[in-house]
Scaffold this motif. Structure first.
Motif, PDB file in Angstrom:
ATOM      1  N   TRP A 116      15.150 -15.967 -13.860  1.00  0.00           N
ATOM      2  CA  TRP A 116      13.945 -16.282 -13.104  1.00  0.00           C
ATOM      3  C   TRP A 116      12.827 -15.414 -13.659  1.00  0.00           C
ATOM      4  N   THR A 117      11.593 -15.817 -13.455  1.00  0.00           N
ATOM      5  CA  THR A 117      10.438 -15.032 -13.881  1.00  0.00           C
ATOM      6  C   THR A 117       9.688 -14.524 -12.656  1.00  0.00           C
ATOM      7  N   LEU A 118       9.486 -13.231 -12.611  1.00  0.00           N
ATOM      8  CA  LEU A 118       8.616 -12.657 -11.588  1.00  0.00           C
ATOM      9  C   LEU A 118       7.197 -12.916 -12.077  1.00  0.00           C
ATOM     10  N   ALA A 119       6.582 -13.973 -11.548  1.00  0.00           N
ATOM     11  CA  ALA A 119       5.280 -14.425 -12.025  1.00  0.00           C
ATOM     12  C   ALA A 119       4.158 -13.492 -11.590  1.00  0.00           C
ATOM     13  N   THR A 120       4.244 -12.987 -10.372  1.00  0.00           N
ATOM     14  CA  THR A 120       3.208 -12.077  -9.899  1.00  0.00           C
ATOM     15  C   THR A 120       3.700 -11.294  -8.693  1.00  0.00           C
ATOM     16  N   LEU A 121       3.153 -10.111  -8.563  1.00  0.00           N
ATOM     17  CA  LEU A 121       3.338  -9.251  -7.397  1.00  0.00           C
ATOM     18  C   LEU A 121       2.056  -8.453  -7.262  1.00  0.00           C
ATOM     19  N   GLY A 122       1.403  -8.568  -6.130  1.00  0.00           N
ATOM     20  CA  GLY A 122       0.170  -7.822  -5.941  1.00  0.00           C
ATOM     21  C   GLY A 122      -0.139  -7.613  -4.475  1.00  0.00           C
ATOM     22  N   VAL A 123      -0.871  -6.547  -4.210  1.00  0.00           N
ATOM     23  CA  VAL A 123      -1.307  -6.197  -2.861  1.00  0.00           C
ATOM     24  C   VAL A 123      -2.796  -5.883  -2.951  1.00  0.00           C
ATOM     25  N   ALA A 124      -3.575  -6.484  -2.061  1.00  0.00           N
ATOM     26  CA  ALA A 124      -5.009  -6.190  -2.015  1.00  0.00           C
ATOM     27  C   ALA A 124      -5.203  -4.681  -1.909  1.00  0.00           C
ATOM     28  N   ARG A 125      -6.245  -4.191  -2.539  1.00  0.00           N
ATOM     29  CA  ARG A 125      -6.438  -2.738  -2.630  1.00  0.00           C
ATOM     30  C   ARG A 125      -6.438  -2.046  -1.265  1.00  0.00           C
ATOM     31  N   ALA A 126      -6.995  -2.668  -0.246  1.00  0.00           N
ATOM     32  CA  ALA A 126      -7.033  -2.046   1.084  1.00  0.00           C
ATOM     33  C   ALA A 126      -5.645  -1.910   1.694  1.00  0.00           C
ATOM     34  N   GLY A 127      -4.678  -2.692   1.236  1.00  0.00           N
ATOM     35  CA  GLY A 127      -3.328  -2.637   1.783  1.00  0.00           C
ATOM     36  C   GLY A 127      -2.343  -1.875   0.934  1.00  0.00           C
ATOM     37  N   GLN A 128      -2.789  -1.314  -0.169  1.00  0.00           N
ATOM     38  CA  GLN A 128      -1.879  -0.610  -1.072  1.00  0.00           C
ATOM     39  C   GLN A 128      -1.446   0.728  -0.492  1.00  0.00           C
ATOM     40  N   GLY A 129      -0.259   1.172  -0.922  1.00  0.00           N
ATOM     41  CA  GLY A 129       0.252   2.466  -0.493  1.00  0.00           C
ATOM     42  C   GLY A 129       0.961   2.445   0.850  1.00  0.00           C
ATOM     43  N   ARG A 130       1.217   1.261   1.395  1.00  0.00           N
ATOM     44  CA  ARG A 130       1.878   1.162   2.701  1.00  0.00           C
ATOM     45  C   ARG A 130       3.262   0.530   2.593  1.00  0.00           C
ATOM     46  N   GLY A 131       3.761   0.332   1.367  1.00  0.00           N
ATOM     47  CA  GLY A 131       5.093  -0.228   1.189  1.00  0.00           C
ATOM     48  C   GLY A 131       5.142  -1.740   1.132  1.00  0.00           C
TER      49      GLY A 131
END
Length: 191
Positions: A116-131
């Motif tokens: 499988w391909t992990l196509a994308t993983l991202g978190v909006a900057r305001a939500g980063q650092g919270r797991g």
């Protein structure tokens, strides 16, 4: 001191796509690969529309998960994912403009058969650092693990390599694209 709230992860729906695409556009605003392949002119608008197109394809053919607030998203596609239709590819090419040829500069290492391909993983900057990113990744990998398949990805941010290593990925290749970003290829063996 309060306990951190557990991140709730769920399958994305078509109604989530605009918010998920916006979260990814924000997360990847300064990402080396997207800065390389998406023109600076109207960069944020182009990036959001590209993310929406890619997520729509992944939702139709793979796994797309979001957190309850849709601040983060992960998308995986199976090895037999069909190519997007001609109209979608034409719009993708239009949005990449004169940089569309740069898309071929990826492909650092071969992808294992059946991966499988992990196509994308991202978190909006305001939500980063919270797991949120780790929770999304763990939930997505659990789904692929049920199929006993490997997972492959590429990343252009050295900070991501450590995150993926914590989730069982190993680096299978690394290259500096001439006049472009660094790219790491990583694989997680079938579980």
């Amino acid at each position: 001191m309060t306990e951190p709230t557990a991140v709730r992860v769920r399958p994305a729906t078509a109604a989530d796509l605009p918010g998920a695409a916006a979260a990814l556009a924000d997360a990847f605003a300064d990402y080396p690969w997207t800065r390389w392949v998406v023109p600076a002119d109207d960069h944020a608008v182009r990036l959001a529309e590209l993310q929406h197109l890619y997520l729509g394809h992944a939702l139709a053919h793979g796994v797309v998960l979001v957190d309850d607030d849709v601040t983060g998203v992960v998308a995986l596609v199976p090895p037999d994912v069909p190519a997007p239709d001609d109209a979608t590819w034409a719009r993708v090419a239009e949005l990449h403009g004169d940089r569309v040829g740069r898309l071929a500069d990826g492909g650092v290492a071969p992808v294992p058969d059946g991966a499988w391909t992990l196509a994308t993983l991202g978190v909006a900057r305001a939500g980063q650092g919270r797991g949120v990113g780790g929770a999304l990744l763990a939930a997505a990998l659990a789904r692929v693990d049920a199929a006993a398949a490997p997972v492959a990805l590429e990343t252009s941010d050295a900070r991501n390599v450590a995150l993926y290593e914590r989730h069982g990925f190993t680096t299978t290749g690394h290259v500096g694209v001439p006049a472009g970003p660094q790219v790491w290829a990583m694989v997680r063996a079938a579980r």
